[in-house]
Design an enzyme around this catalytic site. Structure first.
Site, PDB file in Angstrom:
ATOM      1  N   HIS A  64      36.041  44.693  36.582  1.00 26.71           N
ATOM      2  CA  HIS A  64      36.506  45.834  35.789  1.00 26.71           C
ATOM      3  C   HIS A  64      35.285  46.599  35.273  1.00 26.71           C
ATOM      4  O   HIS A  64      34.270  45.999  34.889  1.00 26.71           O
ATOM      5  CB  HIS A  64      37.387  45.376  34.620  1.00 26.71           C
ATOM      6  CG  HIS A  64      38.834  45.246  35.000  1.00 26.71           C
ATOM      7  ND1 HIS A  64      39.668  44.310  34.446  1.00 26.71           N
ATOM      8  CD2 HIS A  64      39.598  45.946  35.894  1.00 26.71           C
ATOM      9  CE1 HIS A  64      40.886  44.433  34.980  1.00 26.71           C
ATOM     10  NE2 HIS A  64      40.862  45.409  35.866  1.00 26.71           N
ATOM     11  N   ASP A  66      34.363  48.081  32.622  1.00 29.87           N
ATOM     12  CA  ASP A  66      33.707  47.834  31.325  1.00 29.87           C
ATOM     13  C   ASP A  66      32.806  46.598  31.346  1.00 29.87           C
ATOM     14  O   ASP A  66      32.118  46.314  30.370  1.00 29.87           O
ATOM     15  CB  ASP A  66      34.735  47.764  30.176  1.00 29.87           C
ATOM     16  CG  ASP A  66      35.785  46.681  30.342  1.00 29.87           C
ATOM     17  OD1 ASP A  66      36.235  46.444  31.480  1.00 29.87           O
ATOM     18  OD2 ASP A  66      36.179  46.077  29.333  1.00 29.87           O
ATOM     19  N   HIS A  67      32.782  45.900  32.489  1.00 27.12           N
ATOM     20  CA  HIS A  67      31.905  44.726  32.612  1.00 27.12           C
ATOM     21  C   HIS A  67      30.783  44.926  33.633  1.00 27.12           C
ATOM     22  O   HIS A  67      29.864  44.117  33.704  1.00 27.12           O
ATOM     23  CB  HIS A  67      32.728  43.484  32.976  1.00 27.12           C
ATOM     24  CG  HIS A  67      33.742  43.157  31.924  1.00 27.12           C
ATOM     25  ND1 HIS A  67      33.593  42.117  31.044  1.00 27.12           N
ATOM     26  CD2 HIS A  67      34.898  43.794  31.576  1.00 27.12           C
ATOM     27  CE1 HIS A  67      34.618  42.106  30.204  1.00 27.12           C
ATOM     28  NE2 HIS A  67      35.425  43.116  30.501  1.00 27.12           N
ATOM     29  N   HIS A 139      43.627  36.771  34.591  1.00 28.26           N
ATOM     30  CA  HIS A 139      43.481  38.193  34.283  1.00 28.26           C
ATOM     31  C   HIS A 139      44.063  38.971  35.458  1.00 28.26           C
ATOM     32  O   HIS A 139      44.199  38.419  36.547  1.00 28.26           O
ATOM     33  CB  HIS A 139      41.984  38.494  34.081  1.00 28.26           C
ATOM     34  CG  HIS A 139      41.687  39.838  33.506  1.00 28.26           C
ATOM     35  ND1 HIS A 139      42.343  40.345  32.402  1.00 28.26           N
ATOM     36  CD2 HIS A 139      40.776  40.785  33.861  1.00 28.26           C
ATOM     37  CE1 HIS A 139      41.841  41.544  32.125  1.00 28.26           C
ATOM     38  NE2 HIS A 139      40.898  41.834  33.000  1.00 28.26           N
ATOM     39  N   ASP A 210      37.564  38.318  31.036  1.00 26.31           N
ATOM     40  CA  ASP A 210      38.784  38.684  30.338  1.00 26.31           C
ATOM     41  C   ASP A 210      39.875  37.719  30.777  1.00 26.31           C
ATOM     42  O   ASP A 210      39.965  37.410  31.954  1.00 26.31           O
ATOM     43  CB  ASP A 210      39.196  40.102  30.724  1.00 26.31           C
ATOM     44  CG  ASP A 210      38.254  41.183  30.206  1.00 26.31           C
ATOM     45  OD1 ASP A 210      37.310  40.868  29.498  1.00 26.31           O
ATOM     46  OD2 ASP A 210      38.492  42.360  30.538  1.00 26.31           O
ATOM     47  N   HIS A 268      35.129  41.459  22.649  1.00 23.36           N
ATOM     48  CA  HIS A 268      35.995  42.275  23.515  1.00 23.36           C
ATOM     49  C   HIS A 268      37.220  42.745  22.714  1.00 23.36           C
ATOM     50  O   HIS A 268      38.352  42.525  23.095  1.00 23.36           O
ATOM     51  CB  HIS A 268      36.426  41.446  24.751  1.00 23.36           C
ATOM     52  CG  HIS A 268      36.971  42.262  25.894  1.00 23.36           C
ATOM     53  ND1 HIS A 268      38.299  42.590  25.994  1.00 23.36           N
ATOM     54  CD2 HIS A 268      36.384  42.830  26.972  1.00 23.36           C
ATOM     55  CE1 HIS A 268      38.502  43.300  27.104  1.00 23.36           C
ATOM     56  NE2 HIS A 268      37.345  43.460  27.714  1.00 23.36           N
TER      57      HIS A 268
END
Ligand SMILES: [Zn+2]
Ligand SMILES: [Zn+2]
Length: 311
Positions: A64, A66-67, A139, A210, A268
Site C-alpha cells: 500500500h 502509505d508504506h 489485511h 497493517d 498507524h
C-alpha cells in the site's frame, strides 16, 4: 536497540504525523534498519540525527502506498550519495517489480549494492547477533509482520575463577566463554557454563501493520520486549476497522496481552482523530491501556529505548 518513529499516520499524512516508517537503530554496529518507507520518509530522517548512510536493511510490510511511496526517493538519494552502500530490501512479492519499474520509468539509477528479497513466512535474515522472521498478517493486501530477535549470549566469564582453577589463559578461554566443555592439558575437564554468569537474554522488537487482530500477530509477538502494532481506529469505530481490515486500539492491546509482550506502542492512527476533529486521539490510548496498561501512543520522532530484561 532503539526505535524511532518516523511516521505514525494511516493512509495520508497530517500536520503532526507522516505516513508509516520506523527506524530501528543498532548502536553497537552503527546500523539503522528501516521498517516501511512512506512518502517523505527521507525528509523525516533529515529531521533526526539518523543518516541515510546508516541504512543497511529496509523491511516492507506490504505494498500500500502509505508504506512504500517514499522508497524510490530514499533509494535514489542513497544511490546519488555515490557510496556503493549495500542495501538489502525485504518485502512481499511485487516489491521488486514496483521498485524496478518506477526506477526504469524515471531513469533513476539505483545503487549497485541494492538487493531485493521476496519474503515468505519464516526466517528472513540472520547473522551472529540477530534473526529476523516474518509471518503473514490479515489485511486486504498481503501484509507481513516482522520480528527482530537479538540472540541470547552466555553471561559474563569469570576470569578470576578460571585463573584459580589454573586454566592457562589463551584460546581455551574463548571456548569456555562460549559455554563449551574443555579438556585441560593436565586431563581435567571444565564445563564452560560453570564459569559463565546467567545467559544474557536477547531483546526483541515486533512490527505488525497493517492488519486486523489475527493469531499470527500474537504468535510473532510472543514475549516481545516491544510490540509495535497498528491501531488505526478507536473501539467505537470497530466497524470501520473490520471494513478496511485494520485494528482498533482494543485489538492491538489484546495482541500484546495474549502474546505476553512487555510493552506496546500503537501507531498507524487514522487522520480522522487529528486535532480539530470530534473524536480525540487520547481515547485511543485510553482504550488500549484499559486492556494492556504498558501502552504508548507513538508520535512522530518519538524514540523508545528497548531495555534488556534482567530476570
Ligand atoms: Zn497503511
Ligand atoms: Zn495497508
Amino acid at each position: 536497540m532503539r526505535v524511532t518513529f518516523l511516521g505514525t499516520s494511516a493512509g495520508v499524512p497530517t500536520r503532526a504525523r507522516n505516513v508509516s516508517a520506523v527506524a530501528l537503530r543498532l548502536p553497537q554496529r552503527g546500523e539503522v534498519w528501516l521498517f516501511d518507507c512512506g512518502e517523505a520518509t527521507q525528509h523525516q530522517i533529515q529531521r533526526t540525527d539518523l543518516r541515510l548512510g546508516q541504512i543497511t536493511r529496509v523491511f516492507i510490510t506490504h505494498l500500500h502506498g502509505d508504506h512504500v511511496f517514499g522508497l524510490l526517493g530514499l533509494l535514489a538519494s542513497i544511490g546519488l550519495a555515490g557510496a556503493a552502500q549495500p542495501v538489502e530490501l525485504y518485502g512481499p512479492a511485487g516489491l521488486k517489480d514496483f521498485v524496478h519499474s518506477a526506477a526504469r520509468t524515471t531513469r533513476t539509477t539505483l545503487g549497485e549494492g541494492l538487493n531485493i528479497n521476496t519474503v515468505r513466512a519464516g526466517l528472513v535474515y540472520e547473522d551472529a547477533e540477530f534473526t529476523v522472521s516474518c509471518l503473514p498478517l490479515r489485511h486486504r493486501l498481503q501484509s507481513f509482520g516482522y520480528r527482530v530477535q537479538e540472540r541470547d549470549r552466555t553471561g559474563r566469564f569469570d576470569v578470576e575463577r578460571a585463573a584459580e582453577l589454573g586454566i592457562p589463559a589463551g584460546p581455551l578461554y574463548g571456548r569456555l566463554k562460549r559455554g563449551e566443555a574443555v579438556t585441560l592439558p593436565d586431563g581435567r575437564t571444565v564445563e564452560g557454563r560453570t564459569l559463565c554468569g546467567p545467559d544474557i537474554r536477547g531483546r526483541s522488537v515486533v512490527y505488525c501493520t497493517d492488519t486486523t487482530y489475527c493469531e499470527n500477530s500474537v504468535e510473532l509477538s510472543r514475549g516481545a520486549d516491544l510490540l509495535i502494532h497498528e491501531a488505526t481506529f478507536v473501539d467505537e469505530d470497530a466497524h470501520l476497522a473490520r471494513q478496511s481490515t485494520h485494528s482498533t486500539a482494543g485489538d492491538a492491546a489484546r495482541v500484546a496481552r495474549e502474546a505476553g509482550a512487555r510493552r506496546l506502542a500503537v501507531t498507524h492512527v487514522s487522520p480522522r482523530y487529528a486535532p480539530g476533529n470530534p473524536v480525540e486521539i487520547s481515547a485511543l490510548l485510553r482504550q488500549a491501556r484499559a486492556v494492556f496498561p504498558a501502552t504508548t501512543l507513538a508520535e512522530d520522532f518519538m524514540t523508545i529505548e528497548v531495555e534488556r530484561k534482567w530476570d
